[in-house]
Design an enzyme around this catalytic site. Structure first.
Site, PDB file in Angstrom:
ATOM      1  N   HIS A  63       0.827  -1.210   0.000  1.00  0.00           N
ATOM      2  CA  HIS A  63       0.000   0.000   0.000  1.00  0.00           C
ATOM      3  C   HIS A  63       0.860   1.258   0.000  1.00  0.00           C
ATOM      4  CE1 HIS A  63      -4.003  -1.945   1.410  1.00  0.00           C
ATOM      5  NE2 HIS A  63      -3.933  -1.818   0.101  1.00  0.00           N
ATOM      6  N   CYS A 114       3.043 -11.989   2.303  1.00  0.00           N
ATOM      7  CA  CYS A 114       4.038 -11.969   3.383  1.00  0.00           C
ATOM      8  C   CYS A 114       3.938 -13.275   4.175  1.00  0.00           C
ATOM      9  CB  CYS A 114       3.781 -10.782   4.309  1.00  0.00           C
ATOM     10  SG  CYS A 114       4.923 -10.794   5.722  1.00  0.00           S
ATOM     11  N   HIS A 122     -10.255  -4.491   4.165  1.00  0.00           N
ATOM     12  CA  HIS A 122      -8.802  -4.482   3.911  1.00  0.00           C
ATOM     13  C   HIS A 122      -8.448  -5.778   3.165  1.00  0.00           C
ATOM     14  CE1 HIS A 122      -4.493  -4.706   4.585  1.00  0.00           C
ATOM     15  NE2 HIS A 122      -4.526  -3.401   4.800  1.00  0.00           N
ATOM     16  N   GLU A 182      -6.017  -7.761   3.279  1.00  0.00           N
ATOM     17  CA  GLU A 182      -5.545  -8.877   4.114  1.00  0.00           C
ATOM     18  C   GLU A 182      -6.727  -9.587   4.775  1.00  0.00           C
ATOM     19  OE1 GLU A 182      -2.417  -8.061   7.039  1.00  0.00           O
ATOM     20  OE2 GLU A 182      -3.215  -9.707   8.247  1.00  0.00           O
ATOM     21  N   THR A 202      -2.534  -8.580  10.717  1.00  0.00           N
ATOM     22  CA  THR A 202      -1.146  -8.390  11.180  1.00  0.00           C
ATOM     23  C   THR A 202      -0.785  -6.935  11.488  1.00  0.00           C
ATOM     24  OG1 THR A 202      -0.416  -8.150   8.898  1.00  0.00           O
ATOM     25  CG2 THR A 202      -0.266 -10.371   9.866  1.00  0.00           C
ATOM     26  N   CYS A 222       2.287  -8.366  13.488  1.00  0.00           N
ATOM     27  CA  CYS A 222       3.651  -8.739  13.104  1.00  0.00           C
ATOM     28  C   CYS A 222       4.697  -7.889  13.828  1.00  0.00           C
ATOM     29  CB  CYS A 222       3.814  -8.637  11.592  1.00  0.00           C
ATOM     30  SG  CYS A 222       3.976  -6.942  11.037  1.00  0.00           S
ATOM     31  N   SER A 271      -2.793   0.367   6.322  1.00  0.00           N
ATOM     32  CA  SER A 271      -3.340   0.141   7.667  1.00  0.00           C
ATOM     33  C   SER A 271      -2.293   0.420   8.732  1.00  0.00           C
ATOM     34  CB  SER A 271      -3.823  -1.309   7.776  1.00  0.00           C
ATOM     35  OG  SER A 271      -4.137  -1.634   9.096  1.00  0.00           O
TER      36      SER A 271
END
Ligand code: SF4
Length: 322
Positions: free
Chosen positions: A49, A105, A133, A135, A174, A204, A233
């Site tokens: 992003h 990832c 989002h 993810e 994450t 993460c 994010s």
């Protein structure tokens, strides 16, 4: 002719900031694919992003698409972004015999596998994250419809009505706020005492470390700049963390041209950080813009050392060695 003296400005530069290992790997994957296969290579969604990164890859021959039906059957590879994809996406690619490179990832993949294992053990999975989002779309799409429920807030925790409240587990996006997520996880555990938590934190290392650095610097400065895209994010969370840590002015900006200088007129101490998808060149651009208006004294404030590296996606690793 007398020199104009610029007002002093102390800059506290957060470290770590900027690119994480997952973003470096995803960008490398596109660049290596361009070398190996030649242009164009297709990339499903923004690889990371950041508009600056996306534009520079576009200039090198990457074509960004929303869905696989925009990828022609020419043999050109299609790369999945760092945010990950629902299971239906690689399945569609296989049915069309598209050449795919998965730049998800590894820390997102870990959450995908976690959700899958919990589901196979018969648990209903709750995902803490932000609706829409990529993810979250990807993680929800690891499991059949109805077997995973998204919660975004404490209100959502109060509202959900699982059919078997003794058989729940949760995972998280994450790139969330560490503090908000802790509150939501605690509320889930209060409401559903038997809920299974992740073995290891899903948020993460890069998100956690960047937020810690901001928490440390934000109370010491008059303003904090987070370099990053509005749709990032982890960058948005850094801006919120700065505000909550007591910084009177926290702004998320992509380029120096986005700064509203009137907001920074009276500051004497400035904090600067960058989201995990923001390249250092943009931090430098912003520091250069401040240096035209202030006499800068820049100090790097290191809260953690990072040395994480992820290997390239399968299929590109040989080229890395070359
Ligand atoms: S922010 Fe974290 S999860 Fe996202 S790409 Fe970077 S390391 Fe991976």
């Amino acid at each position: 002719m007398s020199e104009v003296s610029l007002p002093p400005l102390d800059v506290l530069l957060c470290a770590p900031r900027g690119f994480c290992a997952g973003v470096v790997r995803a960008i490398d994957a596109v660049e290596k694919a361009l070398v190996r296969y030649g242009a164009p290579v297709y990339v499903r969604h923004e690889i990371v992003h950041n508009k600056y990164v996306v534009e520079s890859l576009r200039r090198k021959g990457a074509i960004f698409v929303h869905e696989l039906d925009e990828v022609p059957d020419t043999g050109a590879p299609v790369i999945f972004s760092a945010h990950g994809v629902a299971k239906s996406v690689p399945a569609e690619a296989v049915s069309r015999r598209l050449l795919t490179i998965d730049a998800t990832c590894p820390l997102v993949t870990k959450v995908h596998r976690e959700a899958e294992i919990l589901y196979r053990r018969g648990r209903h999975v709750i995902l803490i994250g932000h609706a829409g989002h990529p993810e979250v779309v990807g993680t929800m799409g690891q499991l059949p419809n109805g077997s995973i429920t998204l919660v975004e807030s404490l209100d959502d925790v109060a509202r959900i009505a699982p059919t078997d409240s003794s058989n729940l587990a949760y995972v998280t996006q994450t790139t969330l706020s560490v503090d908000d997520t802790r509150e939501i996880a605690e509320a889930l555990t209060r409401r559903f005492p038997e809920i299974v938590a992740p073995h290891k934190e899903d948020i993460c290392y890069a998100t956690t470390n960047r937020q810690e650095a901001v928490k440390h610097v934000a109370p010491q400065v008059d303003a904090m700049i987070v370099v990053g895209s509005q749709n990032s994010s982890n960058s948005q969370r850094l801006r919120e963390v700065a505000e909550r840590a007591g910084c009177p002015l926290a702004r998320l900006v992509l380029r120096a041209g986005d700064l509203d200088w009137s907001e920074f007129a009276a500051i004497r101490r400035l904090g600067v950080t960058a989201g995990a998808s923001a390249p250092e060149v943009l931090v430098e651009e912003i520091l250069d813009a401040f240096a035209e208006r202030y006499t800068l004294k820049v100090e790097t404030v290191v809260t953690t050392e990072e040395n994480m590296i992820f290997p390239l996606p399968r299929g590109l690793r040989g080229e890395a060695a070359e």
